[in-house]
Write a protein that holds these residues in place. Structure first.
Motif, PDB file in Angstrom:
ATOM      1  N   ASN A  75      12.015   2.377   0.962  1.00 44.55           N
ATOM      2  CA  ASN A  75      13.446   2.571   0.867  1.00 44.55           C
ATOM      3  C   ASN A  75      13.764   3.949   1.394  1.00 44.55           C
ATOM      4  O   ASN A  75      13.338   4.941   0.828  1.00 44.55           O
ATOM      5  CB  ASN A  75      13.830   2.490  -0.611  1.00 44.55           C
ATOM      6  N   ILE A  76      14.480   4.049   2.521  1.00 40.26           N
ATOM      7  CA  ILE A  76      14.834   5.383   3.005  1.00 40.26           C
ATOM      8  C   ILE A  76      16.355   5.518   3.045  1.00 40.26           C
ATOM      9  O   ILE A  76      17.081   4.560   2.831  1.00 40.26           O
ATOM     10  CB  ILE A  76      14.201   5.697   4.377  1.00 40.26           C
ATOM     11  N   GLN A  77      16.827   6.712   3.307  1.00 37.73           N
ATOM     12  CA  GLN A  77      18.253   6.996   3.198  1.00 37.73           C
ATOM     13  C   GLN A  77      18.914   7.124   4.561  1.00 37.73           C
ATOM     14  O   GLN A  77      18.371   7.746   5.478  1.00 37.73           O
ATOM     15  CB  GLN A  77      18.465   8.338   2.475  1.00 37.73           C
ATOM     16  N   ALA A 110       7.231   0.824  -8.457  1.00 37.19           N
ATOM     17  CA  ALA A 110       7.665   2.077  -9.073  1.00 37.19           C
ATOM     18  C   ALA A 110       6.498   3.043  -9.171  1.00 37.19           C
ATOM     19  O   ALA A 110       6.648   4.241  -8.941  1.00 37.19           O
ATOM     20  CB  ALA A 110       8.248   1.811 -10.453  1.00 37.19           C
ATOM     21  N   LEU A 111       5.313   2.535  -9.492  1.00 34.60           N
ATOM     22  CA  LEU A 111       4.152   3.404  -9.622  1.00 34.60           C
ATOM     23  C   LEU A 111       3.633   3.849  -8.265  1.00 34.60           C
ATOM     24  O   LEU A 111       3.150   4.956  -8.108  1.00 34.60           O
ATOM     25  CB  LEU A 111       3.056   2.684 -10.405  1.00 34.60           C
ATOM     26  N   LYS A 112       3.761   2.948  -7.269  1.00 31.93           N
ATOM     27  CA  LYS A 112       3.302   3.292  -5.923  1.00 31.93           C
ATOM     28  C   LYS A 112       4.096   4.449  -5.354  1.00 31.93           C
ATOM     29  O   LYS A 112       3.609   5.224  -4.548  1.00 31.93           O
ATOM     30  CB  LYS A 112       3.456   2.081  -5.014  1.00 31.93           C
ATOM     31  N   GLN A 113       5.357   4.558  -5.791  1.00 35.24           N
ATOM     32  CA  GLN A 113       6.224   5.623  -5.296  1.00 35.24           C
ATOM     33  C   GLN A 113       5.595   6.992  -5.481  1.00 35.24           C
ATOM     34  O   GLN A 113       5.806   7.907  -4.707  1.00 35.24           O
ATOM     35  CB  GLN A 113       7.561   5.601  -6.047  1.00 35.24           C
ATOM     36  N   LEU A 114       4.816   7.132  -6.537  1.00 39.58           N
ATOM     37  CA  LEU A 114       4.228   8.424  -6.869  1.00 39.58           C
ATOM     38  C   LEU A 114       3.288   8.907  -5.772  1.00 39.58           C
ATOM     39  O   LEU A 114       3.115  10.090  -5.556  1.00 39.58           O
ATOM     40  CB  LEU A 114       3.481   8.305  -8.197  1.00 39.58           C
ATOM     41  N   GLY A 115       2.688   7.980  -5.061  1.00 37.27           N
ATOM     42  CA  GLY A 115       1.749   8.362  -4.012  1.00 37.27           C
ATOM     43  C   GLY A 115       0.572   7.408  -4.044  1.00 37.27           C
ATOM     44  O   GLY A 115       0.535   6.494  -4.858  1.00 37.27           O
ATOM     45  N   ASP A 116      -0.380   7.644  -3.164  1.00 36.20           N
ATOM     46  CA  ASP A 116      -1.520   6.740  -3.097  1.00 36.20           C
ATOM     47  C   ASP A 116      -2.548   7.155  -4.158  1.00 36.20           C
ATOM     48  O   ASP A 116      -3.526   7.825  -3.863  1.00 36.20           O
ATOM     49  CB  ASP A 116      -2.121   6.776  -1.695  1.00 36.20           C
ATOM     50  N   VAL A 117      -2.278   6.740  -5.396  1.00 34.66           N
ATOM     51  CA  VAL A 117      -3.102   7.172  -6.522  1.00 34.66           C
ATOM     52  C   VAL A 117      -4.560   6.718  -6.349  1.00 34.66           C
ATOM     53  O   VAL A 117      -5.492   7.460  -6.638  1.00 34.66           O
ATOM     54  CB  VAL A 117      -2.525   6.627  -7.839  1.00 34.66           C
ATOM     55  N   TYR A 140       7.832   9.469  -3.892  1.00 29.96           N
ATOM     56  CA  TYR A 140       9.206   9.084  -4.224  1.00 29.96           C
ATOM     57  C   TYR A 140      10.102   9.077  -2.991  1.00 29.96           C
ATOM     58  O   TYR A 140      11.226   9.569  -3.014  1.00 29.96           O
ATOM     59  CB  TYR A 140       9.777   9.993  -5.302  1.00 29.96           C
ATOM     60  N   GLY A 141       9.581   8.554  -1.876  1.00 31.31           N
ATOM     61  CA  GLY A 141      10.390   8.437  -0.669  1.00 31.31           C
ATOM     62  C   GLY A 141      10.607   9.746   0.064  1.00 31.31           C
ATOM     63  O   GLY A 141      11.300   9.780   1.066  1.00 31.31           O
TER      64      GLY A 141
END
Lengths: 382, 386
Positions: B118-120, A248-255, B339-340
């Motif tokens: 995860n892509i759409q 979930a945190l990685k989703q934000l980007g390559d912090v 966020y994808g």
């Protein structure tokens, strides 16, 4: 130590210069503390969850039928199964959020040992259909007390509750969460009460949490769960509990990358600016250094004294910068609903290391110059 | 006065070589601030361009009456009712231009790292090319309805493995064949796959449309369309214009990225200011004699002070250019993912302008105190010191 007064007076020879250098160093280390503190906080979120804990979610990003709980419980090596229904509530008005889980209370506290509630509180929750146990932090944030009836609006399902998404819960007790868990902590309530108040999605849950009896078998167990529900309308994905937090945190980007790139630039600029000013200072002090050598200081002693001077400046600057971090972090983290529990030891250690390397890198040139100084030329030149 | 400033400044600049180290300090400090500021803000600007680049105020997104944040899930039977509302645009054959979408997640493997993403799969209908003119095929052919065929976005092809024409996407126990690739004006949809909306819905067992967009005759028709929509008791739906919808959904995220950029660069600017102060104080110190001489032969204190500020600016500006250039070379148009959503980062003239304002502020704050010190150099004392 007996040279300390000498080092001290060398440092304050040009007050303005030293203060400005100190500010530069302080600023760089404050940024270091904030950025490294954030990335390490992100990196370790959920890392205290053991590998025997796994979480089952809907592969397509929806809900799961509650019937899956018993089907998973019947699989080999599954020690306990527990489910959660996510309730994202607003207290009074946004952005006063309160996140809750609809659970089977006994099952939940048994399967989630980092949540600590008194047995009496759990029993009270089981008895009071409309009850809720609230994390201590959440209680404090909104000033709730045991016995209060709180009204929350369900953001995810605005047709539930009174038909407009409004729900009432009676606070039956509190619980604490151990380990490094960022955030306010949730409240938990009876899923039976919740499910009855829903119009859509009755009989579903958000996630199913399992504990295996053998952490080494995590991967095959995950596969067997996903295979059980493959090609059904609700396909599952099973993964270690800590992986979901980090994903979930990685989703934000390559912090990590951003933090390291920024800090690289900052310390390069700092090296150039402090280094240049220091070099200039040594040049100004050429006659004094020559005098020191004349009265018997060795080349090495003079060089070491200069390095000690820079080290002292860096240590003070780094110390002040890191203390500023402690002031900056709580408000920053508050905007993303996390609590600040102090910088991890690893970051503090890293800061010490960076300070030492930095002081050496800055001090080396001036020290070399001072070491090679010829007394006659230095005094005569002026 | 002006002549004096020009004269003093040119004298300063002629001796700048002897202060090369100090000038370098200012240059590099400013370059660092500008570089970091632009690189971080390029994320937000790039995302904003990708999202709003294809958005049109003449399109309405259908949302729920109570929770306006997400697109409404619209049933098949509601669409003809929506199509009859006033303001809806029609094509040459009289069909209402309504974009109906379905959406299903699939796993994709990132090139390089091998991470799962995860892509759409976005289900689209036949009016898509007409409603979104930026949408067109760049290779292969269009998917056919009723068979499991997909077209892949340009950015998805760059970012993930197995996204070439002829490759198969496996999800929910069935294979989808990639038959073409598309671009859509740099929109974040290019980071996913498109298929026929009805096929996607039946394969994924989804009864309702995930999102519905209505093309209006013009942006000015939005109020009457929305009024008619909300007035219809059988629908329980509301609408937002596409730009408004995007703003509501992502506005706070933009703000968050902006704040991070301003925060980090702001802290760095404090460091740059202290470096500039140090460097310029040293420059004034070094030129004390020269300044005293100038004052003695009749140059005004103001002219001397202003020349110091100008020198600071003239040293800082090349630094800003350097920082902007490095940020531009490293990050302009480079792919970012959050966020994808995949998008190109963008350093725009507006951003560069902002960076120059920062540079001027840093130079003024860092150059003014030394400038005042220069104006106050006591003439007699300084001259006698030699």
């Amino acid at each position: 130590m007996k040279y300390f007064p000498l080092i001290w007076s060398g440092l304050w020879r040009k007050k303005g210069r030293t203060v400005l250098n100190l500010i530069s160093i302080l600023v760089a280390f404050a940024l270091f503390g904030v950025l490294q503190g954030m990335t390490s906080l992100f990196g370790q979120s959920g890392s205290d969850l053991k590998a025997d804990r796994m979480i089952v979610v809907n592969r397509a990003g929806g809900l799961l039928p509650i019937s899956y709980v018993d089907r998973i419980a019947n699989l080999p090596h599954v020690r306990s199964v527990n489910f959660r229904n996510l309730f994202v509530g607003v207290y009074q008005h946004p952005p006063q959020f309160a996140v809750g889980f609809g659970v089977d209370p006994r099952r939940f506290f048994l399967a989630t040992p980092e949540y600590h509630a008194a047995p009496q509180a759990i029993a009270d929750l089981v008895r009071e259909r409309q009850g809720a146990l609230v994390s201590v932090q959440l209680m404090q944030k909104y000033g709730w007390k045991i016995g209060d009836r709180i009204a929350l609006k369900n953001l995810r399902d605005t047709a539930s509750g009174d038909g407009k998404g409004n729900w009432n819960f009676d606070i039956a007790g509190t619980f604490t969460i151990s380990g490094n868990q960022p955030g306010l902590g949730p409240f938990v309530f009876n899923n039976d009460y919740y499910d009855q108040g829903r119009v859509a999605n009755k009989g579903t849950v958000s996630t199913i949490d399992i504990t295996t009896d053998n952490a080494n078998l995590a991967a095959p167990i995950a596969n067997s769960i996903d295979a059980l529900f493959a090609n059904s309308p609700y396909e599952t994905r099973t993964q270690p509990a800590y992986a979901t937090v980090q994903d979930a945190l990685k989703q934000l980007g390559d912090v990590d990358y951003i933090a390291h790139a920024v800090l690289g630039v900052v310390f390069f600029a700092l090296l150039v600016s402090v280094g240049t000013v220091m070099m200039r200072g040594v040049r100004d002090r050429t006659p004094e250094l020559a005098v020191l050598k004349t009265i018997g200081f060795t080349d090495r002693a003079v060089a070491l004294m200069l390095i000690a001077e820079i080290l002292l400046l860096t240590v003070v600057g780094a110390g002040l910068g890191i203390s500023i971090t402690y002031g900056l972090m709580p408000p920053i983290l508050k905007t993303i609903n996390l609590n600040f529990g102090g910088l991890p030891a690893a970051v503090l250690l890293e800061a010490c290391l960076v300070a030492a390397v930095f002081a050496l890198a800055v001090g080396l040139w001036p020290a070399r110059r001072a070491m090679r100084l010829e007394i006659v030329a230095a005094i005569g030149g002026n | 006065m002006f002549k004096q400033i020009v004269a003093v400044t040119s004298i300063n600049l002629r001796s700048i070589r002897s202060r090369a180290g100090m000038s370098l300090v200012i240059m590099i400090s400013v370059a660092a601030v500008v570089g970091v500021l632009l690189s971080l803000l390029a994320l937000r600007v790039g995302l904003e361009q990708a999202i709003s680049g294809v958005a049109s105020p003449a399109r309405a997104v259908i949302v729920d009456t109570n929770s306006g944040a997400n697109p409404a899930s619209v049933t098949l039977s509601q669409v003809p009712t929506i199509a009859d509302l006033p303001g809806v645009a029609h094509d040459a054959r009289g069909n209402a231009l309504i974009n109906t979408f379905a959406s299903a997640p699939v796993d994709a493997t990132r090139k390089g790292s091998g991470d799962l993403a995860n892509i759409q799969i976005l289900g689209i209908n036949s009016v898509m090319p007409e409603v979104v003119p930026q949408f067109h095929l760049i290779a292969g052919r269009m998917f056919r309805p009723a068979v499991r065929e997909l077209i892949v976005g340009k950015l998805a092809q760059i970012q993930y493995v197995g996204m070439n024409i002829g490759d198969r996407i496996h999800t929910r126990g069935v294979d989808w064949l990639i038959v073409g690739s598309f671009e859509e004006g740099g929109s974040t949809d290019e980071g996913g796959l498109d298929g026929d909306v009805n096929t996607v819905m039946s394969e994924m067992k989804q009864p309702n449309y995930a999102e519905v967009q209505v093309q209006l005759q013009s942006a000015g028709d939005f109020p009457r369309f929305e009024k008619a929509l909300t007035a219809n008791p059988s629908l329980q739906l509301d609408a937002k214009s596409e730009p408004q919808f995007n703003q509501d959904e992502l506005g706070s995220f933009y703000k968050l990225i902006d704040r991070i950029g301003y925060f980090v660069a702001g802290i760095m600017a404090v460091g740059a200011i202290s470096a500039a102060l140090n460097a310029m104080y040293a420059a004034v110190e070094q030129r004390k004699m020269e300044i005293a001489t100038l004052r003695a032969i009749g140059f005004g204190g103001a002219a001397v002070a202003i020349s110091v500020v100008i020198e600071t600016l003239l040293v800082a500006l090349p630094g800003a250019c350097l920082g902007a250039l490095i940020a531009y070379l490293c990050y302009n148009n480079s792919l970012a993912e959050t966020y994808g959503m995949i998008f190109h980062m963008a350093i725009t003239p507006g951003l560069v302008g902002l960076a120059f304002i920062w540079t001027v502020v840093i130079s003024l704050v860092g150059g003014l105190p030394p400038a005042i010190a220069a104006a106050r150099v006591p003439v007699a004392v300084a001259l006698r010191a030699s």
